[in-house]
Design a protein around this motif. Sequence first.
Motif, PDB file in Angstrom:
ATOM      1  N   LEU A 120      37.616  44.064  44.167  1.00  0.00           N
ATOM      2  CA  LEU A 120      39.462  43.183  44.415  1.00  0.00           C
ATOM      3  C   LEU A 120      40.353  43.798  43.056  1.00  0.00           C
ATOM      4  N   LYS A 121      39.812  43.824  41.902  1.00  0.00           N
ATOM      5  CA  LYS A 121      40.345  44.900  40.675  1.00  0.00           C
ATOM      6  C   LYS A 121      41.488  45.114  41.422  1.00  0.00           C
ATOM      7  N   GLY A 122      42.937  44.725  40.850  1.00  0.00           N
ATOM      8  CA  GLY A 122      44.109  45.905  41.090  1.00  0.00           C
ATOM      9  C   GLY A 122      44.185  45.885  42.418  1.00  0.00           C
ATOM     10  N   ARG A 123      43.442  44.856  43.452  1.00  0.00           N
ATOM     11  CA  ARG A 123      44.145  45.361  44.731  1.00  0.00           C
ATOM     12  C   ARG A 123      45.117  43.959  45.312  1.00  0.00           C
ATOM     13  N   LYS A 124      45.436  44.438  46.082  1.00  0.00           N
ATOM     14  CA  LYS A 124      46.588  43.553  47.030  1.00  0.00           C
ATOM     15  C   LYS A 124      45.837  42.857  47.815  1.00  0.00           C
ATOM     16  N   VAL A 125      46.077  41.387  47.221  1.00  0.00           N
ATOM     17  CA  VAL A 125      45.731  40.462  47.975  1.00  0.00           C
ATOM     18  C   VAL A 125      46.580  38.987  49.062  1.00  0.00           C
ATOM     19  N   ALA A 126      46.087  38.552  50.129  1.00  0.00           N
ATOM     20  CA  ALA A 126      47.444  38.101  50.666  1.00  0.00           C
ATOM     21  C   ALA A 126      46.928  36.598  50.591  1.00  0.00           C
ATOM     22  N   PHE A 127      47.876  35.255  50.097  1.00  0.00           N
ATOM     23  CA  PHE A 127      47.085  34.855  50.657  1.00  0.00           C
ATOM     24  C   PHE A 127      48.183  33.228  49.895  1.00  0.00           C
ATOM     25  N   GLU A 128      48.124  32.153  50.371  1.00  0.00           N
ATOM     26  CA  GLU A 128      48.830  31.016  50.166  1.00  0.00           C
ATOM     27  C   GLU A 128      49.095  30.170  48.706  1.00  0.00           C
ATOM     28  N   ALA A 129      49.579  30.747  47.932  1.00  0.00           N
ATOM     29  CA  ALA A 129      50.022  29.607  46.794  1.00  0.00           C
ATOM     30  C   ALA A 129      49.896  28.045  46.912  1.00  0.00           C
ATOM     31  N   GLY A 130      48.511  26.967  45.833  1.00  0.00           N
ATOM     32  CA  GLY A 130      49.013  26.002  46.467  1.00  0.00           C
ATOM     33  C   GLY A 130      47.872  25.379  47.372  1.00  0.00           C
ATOM     34  N   ASP A 134      44.143  29.447  48.045  1.00  0.00           N
ATOM     35  CA  ASP A 134      44.898  29.641  46.253  1.00  0.00           C
ATOM     36  C   ASP A 134      43.308  29.194  45.531  1.00  0.00           C
ATOM     37  N   LEU A 135      42.570  28.307  45.722  1.00  0.00           N
ATOM     38  CA  LEU A 135      41.632  27.398  45.111  1.00  0.00           C
ATOM     39  C   LEU A 135      40.848  28.519  45.526  1.00  0.00           C
ATOM     40  N   LEU A 136      40.096  28.634  47.382  1.00  0.00           N
ATOM     41  CA  LEU A 136      39.242  29.732  46.845  1.00  0.00           C
ATOM     42  C   LEU A 136      38.976  30.285  46.469  1.00  0.00           C
ATOM     43  N   MET A 137      40.446  31.659  46.058  1.00  0.00           N
ATOM     44  CA  MET A 137      40.709  32.037  45.693  1.00  0.00           C
ATOM     45  C   MET A 137      40.315  32.908  43.928  1.00  0.00           C
ATOM     46  N   ASN A 138      41.368  31.532  43.935  1.00  0.00           N
ATOM     47  CA  ASN A 138      40.141  31.461  42.098  1.00  0.00           C
ATOM     48  C   ASN A 138      38.712  30.348  41.597  1.00  0.00           C
ATOM     49  N   TYR A 139      38.170  29.813  42.570  1.00  0.00           N
ATOM     50  CA  TYR A 139      37.153  29.697  42.066  1.00  0.00           C
ATOM     51  C   TYR A 139      36.041  30.964  42.477  1.00  0.00           C
ATOM     52  N   ALA A 140      36.401  31.590  43.570  1.00  0.00           N
ATOM     53  CA  ALA A 140      35.222  33.385  43.731  1.00  0.00           C
ATOM     54  C   ALA A 140      35.822  34.438  42.797  1.00  0.00           C
ATOM     55  N   LEU A 141      37.059  34.244  42.057  1.00  0.00           N
ATOM     56  CA  LEU A 141      37.239  34.837  40.844  1.00  0.00           C
ATOM     57  C   LEU A 141      36.617  34.438  39.257  1.00  0.00           C
ATOM     58  N   LYS A 142      36.409  32.848  39.163  1.00  0.00           N
ATOM     59  CA  LYS A 142      36.415  32.829  37.669  1.00  0.00           C
ATOM     60  C   LYS A 142      34.292  32.906  37.695  1.00  0.00           C
ATOM     61  N   VAL A 143      33.984  32.647  39.282  1.00  0.00           N
ATOM     62  CA  VAL A 143      32.770  32.438  38.896  1.00  0.00           C
ATOM     63  C   VAL A 143      32.568  34.275  39.464  1.00  0.00           C
ATOM     64  N   ASN A 144      33.099  35.184  39.082  1.00  0.00           N
ATOM     65  CA  ASN A 144      33.073  36.966  39.040  1.00  0.00           C
ATOM     66  C   ASN A 144      33.483  37.188  37.658  1.00  0.00           C
ATOM     67  N   GLY A 145      34.152  36.752  36.417  1.00  0.00           N
ATOM     68  CA  GLY A 145      34.644  36.474  35.225  1.00  0.00           C
ATOM     69  C   GLY A 145      35.752  37.204  35.507  1.00  0.00           C
ATOM     70  N   MET A 146      36.536  36.882  36.243  1.00  0.00           N
ATOM     71  CA  MET A 146      37.745  37.540  36.533  1.00  0.00           C
ATOM     72  C   MET A 146      39.114  36.150  36.934  1.00  0.00           C
ATOM     73  N   SER A 147      40.061  36.720  37.040  1.00  0.00           N
ATOM     74  CA  SER A 147      41.632  35.969  36.824  1.00  0.00           C
ATOM     75  C   SER A 147      42.425  36.296  38.339  1.00  0.00           C
ATOM     76  N   LEU A 148      43.426  35.467  38.408  1.00  0.00           N
ATOM     77  CA  LEU A 148      44.793  36.186  38.676  1.00  0.00           C
ATOM     78  C   LEU A 148      45.483  37.577  38.837  1.00  0.00           C
ATOM     79  N   ALA A 149      45.303  37.555  37.236  1.00  0.00           N
ATOM     80  CA  ALA A 149      46.121  39.111  36.587  1.00  0.00           C
ATOM     81  C   ALA A 149      45.102  39.888  36.605  1.00  0.00           C
ATOM     82  N   ASP A 150      43.811  39.406  37.615  1.00  0.00           N
ATOM     83  CA  ASP A 150      42.536  40.780  37.550  1.00  0.00           C
ATOM     84  C   ASP A 150      43.853  41.673  39.196  1.00  0.00           C
ATOM     85  N   ILE A 151      43.909  40.485  40.074  1.00  0.00           N
ATOM     86  CA  ILE A 151      44.953  41.371  41.586  1.00  0.00           C
ATOM     87  C   ILE A 151      46.191  40.954  41.281  1.00  0.00           C
TER      88      ILE A 151
END
Length: 320
Positions: A120-130, A134-151
């Motif tokens: 997903l790095k650098g890709r457009k990802v649609a989801f509802e903030a808050g 949002d929670l699932l996206m943030n958790y998935a990124l975290k366990v993969n060593g990434m953050s919202l700044a990467d998408i």
Amino acid sequence: MLKHTTLAAALLAGSLTGAFADPVKIGLQPWLGYGPLWVAAEKGFFAAHGVEVELASFNWDQDMTAALASGNLDVVAAATNTAIASFNHGVDQKAFLVMDVSTTADAILAGEGIADVAGLKGRKVAFEAGATSDLLMNYALKVNGMSLADIEHVPMGASEAGLALLSGQVEAAVTYEPYISAALGKDASYKVIYDATQKPGLISDVLTARGEWIAANPALVEGMIAAWDDAIVFIREHPEEGGAMIAKAVGSPMEEFTVGFKGVKLYDAAENAALVTGDFPATLREIAGIMQTSNPDEITKIPALEDVMMTAPVLKVAGK
């Protein structure tokens, strides 16, 4: 199904003056885990327990939270993380029933060329903030060593995110059932690259109201819990009839509903009592910790269970 803008305007046009008036206005979204609310209304379980209700459908969490805070809704079906965020924002929103926990019914979808979360790095990802997405996206990124700044986040409701993926507006989407099955059924090239089974208990939903409203209306609150309990019993004893009611309410064909509903665990009153006196307080703190890591400016406090939930009503209904 009412559009959230139309519904919000209708609610604002009315007024709740003096004491909280019947019927009880319940805000919810077209999510399978809220299904027992529609069943309870259609089968007369609310009325049997002395509660008249109006179910009002929304597309966005933030609209429901605003309507609750302003008094235009009495009760809101919300994600646990929404209750945690409300606590951190100083909003009086307390849970009084755990409705469901999602497993495969919340997921990240992607098309060709994206095999996993790292893709997903650098890709457009649609989801509802808050929201739960949002929670699932943030958790998935975290366990993969990434953050919202990467998408590249494209803010969008869950009901719209899957369609945006299929139309090519975005390259991935975070959504929930029945929208997952609907998207996968339209194009076999799309797939689930991550879902809530990766972190059991991460995605859950609660029935909430203002704490002062719960305290002032114990009979209504207990009646709603008892009606929910009756609906769970009905769904378990009559899965086809109950399922058809929920599928109609969320606008899902039965073949998609049947697959999606397997990814949701519903909790009756007795199961609620066991949960809130067992694992739920620790799960709540863990969810808040994940939220704080991804959004430390807004999530500054890790709540205890009593900060976001009033357990006395469900324990009473469960006979505990």
